[in-house]
Write a protein that holds these residues in place. Structure first.
Motif, PDB file in Angstrom:
ATOM      1  N   LEU A 120       0.823  -1.205   0.000  1.00 30.75           N
ATOM      2  CA  LEU A 120       0.000   0.000   0.000  1.00 30.75           C
ATOM      3  C   LEU A 120       0.857   1.254   0.000  1.00 30.75           C
ATOM      4  O   LEU A 120       0.638   2.184  -0.792  1.00 30.75           O
ATOM      5  N   HIS A 121       1.848   1.292   0.866  1.00 28.76           N
ATOM      6  CA  HIS A 121       2.651   2.502   1.013  1.00 28.76           C
ATOM      7  C   HIS A 121       3.668   2.701  -0.120  1.00 28.76           C
ATOM      8  O   HIS A 121       4.174   3.814  -0.297  1.00 28.76           O
ATOM      9  N   ALA A 122       3.940   1.660  -0.882  1.00 25.88           N
ATOM     10  CA  ALA A 122       4.874   1.793  -2.000  1.00 25.88           C
ATOM     11  C   ALA A 122       4.186   2.335  -3.258  1.00 25.88           C
ATOM     12  O   ALA A 122       4.858   2.803  -4.175  1.00 25.88           O
ATOM     13  N   ALA A 123       2.865   2.302  -3.292  1.00 27.66           N
ATOM     14  CA  ALA A 123       2.121   2.722  -4.483  1.00 27.66           C
ATOM     15  C   ALA A 123       1.938   4.238  -4.506  1.00 27.66           C
ATOM     16  O   ALA A 123       1.867   4.878  -3.459  1.00 27.66           O
ATOM     17  N   PRO A 124       1.820   4.798  -5.705  1.00 24.09           N
ATOM     18  CA  PRO A 124       1.694   6.253  -5.823  1.00 24.09           C
ATOM     19  C   PRO A 124       0.328   6.809  -5.412  1.00 24.09           C
ATOM     20  O   PRO A 124       0.218   7.987  -5.098  1.00 24.09           O
ATOM     21  N   ASP A 125      -0.699   5.960  -5.424  1.00 27.53           N
ATOM     22  CA  ASP A 125      -2.039   6.429  -5.067  1.00 27.53           C
ATOM     23  C   ASP A 125      -2.888   5.217  -4.664  1.00 27.53           C
ATOM     24  O   ASP A 125      -2.502   4.070  -4.900  1.00 27.53           O
ATOM     25  N   PRO A 126      -4.048   5.462  -4.046  1.00 26.74           N
ATOM     26  CA  PRO A 126      -4.881   4.350  -3.570  1.00 26.74           C
ATOM     27  C   PRO A 126      -5.316   3.380  -4.667  1.00 26.74           C
ATOM     28  O   PRO A 126      -5.362   2.169  -4.448  1.00 26.74           O
ATOM     29  N   SER A 127      -5.616   3.897  -5.842  1.00 24.78           N
ATOM     30  CA  SER A 127      -6.042   3.040  -6.946  1.00 24.78           C
ATOM     31  C   SER A 127      -4.931   2.062  -7.340  1.00 24.78           C
ATOM     32  O   SER A 127      -5.148   0.860  -7.500  1.00 24.78           O
ATOM     33  N   ALA A 128      -3.723   2.576  -7.476  1.00 22.48           N
ATOM     34  CA  ALA A 128      -2.575   1.723  -7.802  1.00 22.48           C
ATOM     35  C   ALA A 128      -2.243   0.795  -6.639  1.00 22.48           C
ATOM     36  O   ALA A 128      -1.803  -0.343  -6.849  1.00 22.48           O
ATOM     37  N   ALA A 129      -2.460   1.269  -5.411  1.00 18.94           N
ATOM     38  CA  ALA A 129      -2.162   0.450  -4.230  1.00 18.94           C
ATOM     39  C   ALA A 129      -3.022  -0.807  -4.197  1.00 18.94           C
ATOM     40  O   ALA A 129      -2.514  -1.906  -3.960  1.00 18.94           O
ATOM     41  N   ILE A 130      -4.310  -0.653  -4.433  1.00 19.80           N
ATOM     42  CA  ILE A 130      -5.193  -1.820  -4.373  1.00 19.80           C
ATOM     43  C   ILE A 130      -4.867  -2.788  -5.513  1.00 19.80           C
ATOM     44  O   ILE A 130      -4.917  -4.000  -5.347  1.00 19.80           O
ATOM     45  N   GLU A 131      -4.501  -2.248  -6.667  1.00 21.52           N
ATOM     46  CA  GLU A 131      -4.097  -3.105  -7.781  1.00 21.52           C
ATOM     47  C   GLU A 131      -2.830  -3.878  -7.430  1.00 21.52           C
ATOM     48  O   GLU A 131      -2.713  -5.072  -7.735  1.00 21.52           O
ATOM     49  N   SER A 132      -1.893  -3.227  -6.763  1.00 20.77           N
ATOM     50  CA  SER A 132      -0.655  -3.870  -6.351  1.00 20.77           C
ATOM     51  C   SER A 132      -0.918  -5.019  -5.372  1.00 20.77           C
ATOM     52  O   SER A 132      -0.332  -6.101  -5.487  1.00 20.77           O
ATOM     53  N   VAL A 133      -1.807  -4.789  -4.427  1.00 20.17           N
ATOM     54  CA  VAL A 133      -2.145  -5.824  -3.444  1.00 20.17           C
ATOM     55  C   VAL A 133      -2.776  -7.026  -4.138  1.00 20.17           C
ATOM     56  O   VAL A 133      -2.367  -8.178  -3.919  1.00 20.17           O
TER      57      VAL A 133
ATOM     58  N   LEU B  87      -5.781   4.533   3.765  1.00 19.09           N
ATOM     59  CA  LEU B  87      -6.707   5.423   3.062  1.00 19.09           C
ATOM     60  C   LEU B  87      -6.802   6.784   3.736  1.00 19.09           C
ATOM     61  O   LEU B  87      -6.883   7.814   3.058  1.00 19.09           O
ATOM     62  N   VAL B  88      -6.756   6.815   5.043  1.00 18.39           N
ATOM     63  CA  VAL B  88      -6.775   8.089   5.767  1.00 18.39           C
ATOM     64  C   VAL B  88      -5.525   8.901   5.423  1.00 18.39           C
ATOM     65  O   VAL B  88      -5.604  10.117   5.212  1.00 18.39           O
ATOM     66  N   THR B  89      -4.364   8.232   5.327  1.00 19.79           N
ATOM     67  CA  THR B  89      -3.137   8.960   4.962  1.00 19.79           C
ATOM     68  C   THR B  89      -3.217   9.517   3.541  1.00 19.79           C
ATOM     69  O   THR B  89      -2.475  10.437   3.206  1.00 19.79           O
ATOM     70  N   GLN B  90      -4.125   8.962   2.755  1.00 18.81           N
ATOM     71  CA  GLN B  90      -4.304   9.424   1.377  1.00 18.81           C
ATOM     72  C   GLN B  90      -5.406  10.465   1.256  1.00 18.81           C
ATOM     73  O   GLN B  90      -5.851  10.797   0.159  1.00 18.81           O
ATOM     74  N   GLY B  91      -5.894  10.945   2.406  1.00 16.72           N
ATOM     75  CA  GLY B  91      -6.869  12.027   2.406  1.00 16.72           C
ATOM     76  C   GLY B  91      -8.324  11.600   2.394  1.00 16.72           C
ATOM     77  O   GLY B  91      -9.221  12.424   2.229  1.00 16.72           O
ATOM     78  N   ILE B  92      -8.586  10.320   2.571  1.00 18.18           N
ATOM     79  CA  ILE B  92      -9.966   9.847   2.604  1.00 18.18           C
ATOM     80  C   ILE B  92     -10.479   9.941   4.035  1.00 18.18           C
ATOM     81  O   ILE B  92      -9.797   9.555   4.983  1.00 18.18           O
ATOM     82  N   ASP B  93     -11.668  10.487   4.173  1.00 21.21           N
ATOM     83  CA  ASP B  93     -12.307  10.656   5.482  1.00 21.21           C
ATOM     84  C   ASP B  93     -12.309   9.329   6.249  1.00 21.21           C
ATOM     85  O   ASP B  93     -12.515   8.264   5.665  1.00 21.21           O
ATOM     86  N   GLY B  94     -12.092   9.400   7.567  1.00 19.72           N
ATOM     87  CA  GLY B  94     -11.991   8.210   8.410  1.00 19.72           C
ATOM     88  C   GLY B  94     -13.168   7.266   8.314  1.00 19.72           C
ATOM     89  O   GLY B  94     -13.000   6.044   8.228  1.00 19.72           O
ATOM     90  N   GLU B  95     -14.389   7.802   8.314  1.00 18.96           N
ATOM     91  CA  GLU B  95     -15.577   6.947   8.233  1.00 18.96           C
ATOM     92  C   GLU B  95     -15.650   6.242   6.881  1.00 18.96           C
ATOM     93  O   GLU B  95     -15.915   5.049   6.802  1.00 18.96           O
ATOM     94  N   ARG B  96     -15.395   7.000   5.813  1.00 22.48           N
ATOM     95  CA  ARG B  96     -15.408   6.399   4.476  1.00 22.48           C
ATOM     96  C   ARG B  96     -14.268   5.394   4.335  1.00 22.48           C
ATOM     97  O   ARG B  96     -14.429   4.329   3.743  1.00 22.48           O
ATOM     98  N   ALA B  97     -13.103   5.722   4.886  1.00 18.53           N
ATOM     99  CA  ALA B  97     -11.962   4.802   4.831  1.00 18.53           C
ATOM    100  C   ALA B  97     -12.290   3.490   5.534  1.00 18.53           C
ATOM    101  O   ALA B  97     -11.953   2.412   5.035  1.00 18.53           O
ATOM    102  N   GLY B  98     -12.971   3.572   6.680  1.00 18.18           N
ATOM    103  CA  GLY B  98     -13.368   2.356   7.388  1.00 18.18           C
ATOM    104  C   GLY B  98     -14.324   1.514   6.566  1.00 18.18           C
ATOM    105  O   GLY B  98     -14.173   0.286   6.469  1.00 18.18           O
TER     106      GLY B  98
END
Length: 187
Positions: free
Chosen positions: A74-87, A138-149
């Motif tokens: 997750l942390h190696a990816a440039p953005d959340p979309s790429a992160a989930i694809e990487s996982v 997701l929170v570190t990527q600027g997504i609201d905590g409730e939505r991130a959960g």
């Protein structure tokens, strides 16, 4: 020859692998002892609760390993979309490299040994930690905590389901479909 002090860890590591590929009930005590390279008496010496205790602790090991991999990807990816694809790509590679035998390290045992509270608890703790890792990222990527959960629950559930379908069907299509859907959700 391995040092005596390594016996417990060897047993945990080999049990984690066996439970991952075979499940709980298909993995016998003799197989666990042999794979761990230990005398039979050492199973109960190191794990007085027997197979159940060994399984619960091996699941903790597997859960922590996957959690660390998840965090790294997750942390190696440039953005959340790429992160989930990487996982999902890493999980798909694991399936292919194992000839579709190694899906989620927890799922098989979670479904197989539901009558054991220690095993259920180890499984629940792994799933919760993975969910937290995703939500925190997701929170570190600027997504609201409730939505991130909420997204972490959806992502984990979708990936788990896709892994199971991919494993059973010996086909990565479910993982590819989930990747496409989650990329949109994480954008």
């Amino acid at each position: 020859m391995a040092r005596r002090t390594d016996t417990r860890q060897r047993m945990l590591d080999s049990a984690a692998d066996l439970f991952h590929t075979q499940g709980y009930h298909a993995t016998g005590l003799n197989q666990l002892v042999t794979a761990g390279g230990a005398p039979k008496g050492s199973l109960y010496f190191h794990f007085p609760g027997g197979k159940e205790q060994l399984a619960a602790e091996a699941l903790e090991v597997s859960g922590a390993r996957l959690g660390e991999l998840l965090r790294q990807l997750l942390h190696a990816a440039p953005d959340p979309s790429a992160a989930i694809e990487s996982v999902i790509s890493a999980l798909a590679r694991n399936l292919i490299e194992s000839d579709f035998r190694r899906g989620c390290p927890i799922a098989g045992v979670a479904m197989d040994a539901t009558g054991s509270e220690p095993i259920r608890q180890s499984c629940a703790e792994s799933y919760s930690s993975w969910q937290r890792i995703i939500a925190e990222y997701l929170v570190t990527q600027g997504i609201d905590g409730e939505r991130a959960g909420a997204l972490s629950v959806v992502a984990l559930s979708a990936i788990e389901g896709a892994l199971l379908l991919a494993k059973v069907n010996r086909d990565l299509a479910p993982l590819q479909a989930v990747t496409q859907h989650l990329r949109k959700e994480f954008s």
